[in-house]
Scaffold this active site. Structure first.
Site, PDB file in Angstrom:
ATOM      1  N   ASN A   1      40.385  39.640  40.884  1.00  0.00           N
ATOM      2  CA  ASN A   1      39.949  39.625  42.175  1.00  0.00           C
ATOM      3  C   ASN A   1      39.907  40.955  42.831  1.00  0.00           C
ATOM      4  O   ASN A   1      39.605  41.275  44.083  1.00  0.00           O
ATOM      5  CB  ASN A   1      41.018  38.829  42.892  1.00  0.00           C
ATOM      6  CG  ASN A   1      41.246  37.318  42.679  1.00  0.00           C
ATOM      7  OD1 ASN A   1      41.762  37.025  41.556  1.00  0.00           O
ATOM      8  ND2 ASN A   1      40.315  36.403  43.170  1.00  0.00           N
TER       9      ASN A   1
ATOM     10  N   VAL B   1      37.772  43.261  47.621  1.00  0.00           N
ATOM     11  CA  VAL B   1      38.913  42.130  47.308  1.00  0.00           C
ATOM     12  C   VAL B   1      37.933  40.901  47.476  1.00  0.00           C
ATOM     13  O   VAL B   1      37.323  40.643  48.322  1.00  0.00           O
ATOM     14  CB  VAL B   1      39.783  42.334  48.284  1.00  0.00           C
ATOM     15  CG1 VAL B   1      40.710  41.030  48.153  1.00  0.00           C
ATOM     16  CG2 VAL B   1      40.326  43.578  48.429  1.00  0.00           C
ATOM     17  N   CYS B   2      38.151  40.183  46.293  1.00  0.00           N
ATOM     18  CA  CYS B   2      37.555  38.774  46.080  1.00  0.00           C
ATOM     19  C   CYS B   2      38.295  37.932  46.372  1.00  0.00           C
ATOM     20  O   CYS B   2      39.336  37.419  45.759  1.00  0.00           O
ATOM     21  CB  CYS B   2      37.057  38.586  44.755  1.00  0.00           C
ATOM     22  SG  CYS B   2      35.535  37.368  44.621  1.00  0.00           S
ATOM     23  N   LEU B   3      38.202  37.107  47.911  1.00  0.00           N
ATOM     24  CA  LEU B   3      39.151  36.157  48.334  1.00  0.00           C
ATOM     25  C   LEU B   3      38.478  35.220  49.198  1.00  0.00           C
ATOM     26  O   LEU B   3      37.618  35.774  50.331  1.00  0.00           O
ATOM     27  CB  LEU B   3      40.244  36.985  49.002  1.00  0.00           C
ATOM     28  CG  LEU B   3      41.329  36.075  49.369  1.00  0.00           C
ATOM     29  CD1 LEU B   3      42.051  36.007  48.050  1.00  0.00           C
ATOM     30  CD2 LEU B   3      42.108  37.102  50.327  1.00  0.00           C
TER      31      LEU B   3
END
Length: 382
Positions: free
Chosen positions: A133, A140-142
């Site tokens: 992530n 930021v992979c969220l």
């Protein structure tokens, strides 16, 4: 004059012994190295953030109050009085994960129409991809900030908060088995197959090394306004970090040859960095990893193949530390084991070959919680 000098030395010693208590939430001068410093520069943007009567301003003040009252013990946030659209946060790596005791910095930008749109979040990666992530380019992979797919309930809403973002990163991203954060492996987390277990272990080993390298980068270039925080953090936790590395090096858990080679390099680099930091601050260096480590050998990898579903990501494995070899004052290892309750240690020399730190003897180690390393991260145990 001699009396005055003695008093000065005593005062300096007392000052060095003082542990600074950092506020989990603080308003500080603007940080010139903030990733989003040049954002929101238009007159329209500035108006929203400067107008004390605007809904955006009111929402941000509400966010500040939430952060001030509710931040977890291992998350620290700084905001800027002159730039209320910017924040900087640091998350201490959770126990029981390959990120344990590391520092993870995030810069946050609030849009001019906040909270209609989610904040932008930038991770200070230093070029390392240590989590599915957290990208090496800082992304930021969220789902919560709409940078990844997710159900409607997982997406950003006007009722969402910055605190939710930070806690999600701490708990859902920096977890004990990040390999399963990958979308294609998400539903295999409880799979007992040796294939998935081994892949997860290998990923954790890589994540641990990259976490250590991130520590080195942070110590070399401390984020602005967090300089003292970084110094104090690694002075206090240097022993535990080195202890975890040595636990691998001494074979208390099975590791591959590449990982073992990486550990040798990162241990040396971290030890030198801790020495340099303490030398610069004219403070005592953390205790050496060569201390007696009374610890039972952890379970073998084969035990994990039959283990039950793991506990929560924040759980820790209570283990005693293994004994390491005693070092004499010349830095040579003794052929015999260290005597119980006595630790002899010598740290590396500086360029003039003079000892940076005094060799110490510590008695009654059992009274001091049986060594430096109280617990090994749960993921270390196979």
């Amino acid at each position: 004059m001699a009396s005055a000098n003695s008093e000065d030395r005593a005062t300096n010693d007392a000052d060095r012994a003082t542990i600074i208590q950092f506020s989990h939430f603080d308003v500080v001068p603007e940080a010139s190295d903030h990733h989003y410093l040049q954002s929101n520069k238009s007159d329209k943007d500035k108006k929203e953030f400067d107008d004390g009567q605007s809904s955006v301003y009111a929402k941000i003040m509400q966010e500040w109050k939430i952060l001030e009252k509710n931040l977890p013990e291992s998350i620290y946030v700084q905001v800027y009085e002159t730039r209320i659209d910017l924040l900087r946060a640091v998350i201490i790596g959770p126990h029981g994960t390959p990120y344990q005791d590391g520092l993870f910095f995030f810069d946050i930008l609030l849009p001019f129409d906040y909270p209609n749109q989610p904040p932008k979040v930038y991770y200070h990666s230093h070029g390392y991809r240590l989590n599915p992530n957290l990208y090496d380019n800082g992304k930021v992979c969220l789902s919560l900030i709409n940078t990844w797919d997710g159900s409607k309930s997982e997406k950003w809403t006007q009722n969402s908060t910055i605190l939710q973002i930070l806690v999600s990163i701490q708990g859902l991203v920096l977890n004990e088995r990040p390999y399963f954060n990958e979308p294609q492996y998400e539903y295999e987390r409880n799979n007992k197959s040796s294939e998935f277990i081994n892949h997860s272990i290998q990923y954790n080993e890589t994540a641990f090394i990259l976490s250590c390298k991130t520590m080195l980068q942070i110590m070399r270039k401390r984020p602005e306004r967090f300089e003292v925080f970084v110094d104090q953090h690694f002075r206090e936790r240097g022993d535990k970090i080195l202890a975890a590395i040595q636990g691998y090096q001494e074979g208390y858990v099975p590791v591959g040859p590449k990982f073992k080679d990486d550990l040798i390099k990162v241990y040396s680099d971290l030890e030198k960095a801790f020495v340099l930091m303490s030398s610069e601050l004219n403070m005592e260096k953390p205790e050496s990893m060569s201390s007696e480590l009374n610890m039972e050998k952890p379970e073998s990898m084969s035990s994990e193949l039959n283990m039950e579903k793991p506990k929560s990501m924040n759980s820790e494995l209570n283990m005693e530390n293994p004994e390491s070899k005693k070092k004499n004052e010349e830095g040579e290892e003794s052929a015999s084991e260290s005597k119980s309750g006595e630790i002899a240690k010598k740290w590396i020399n500086d360029k003039d070959s003079s000892n940076i730190y005094i060799v110490k003897n510590q008695e009654n180690v059992g009274k001091h919680k049986k060594g430096i390393l109280k617990k090994l991260s749960k993921w270390i145990c196979r």
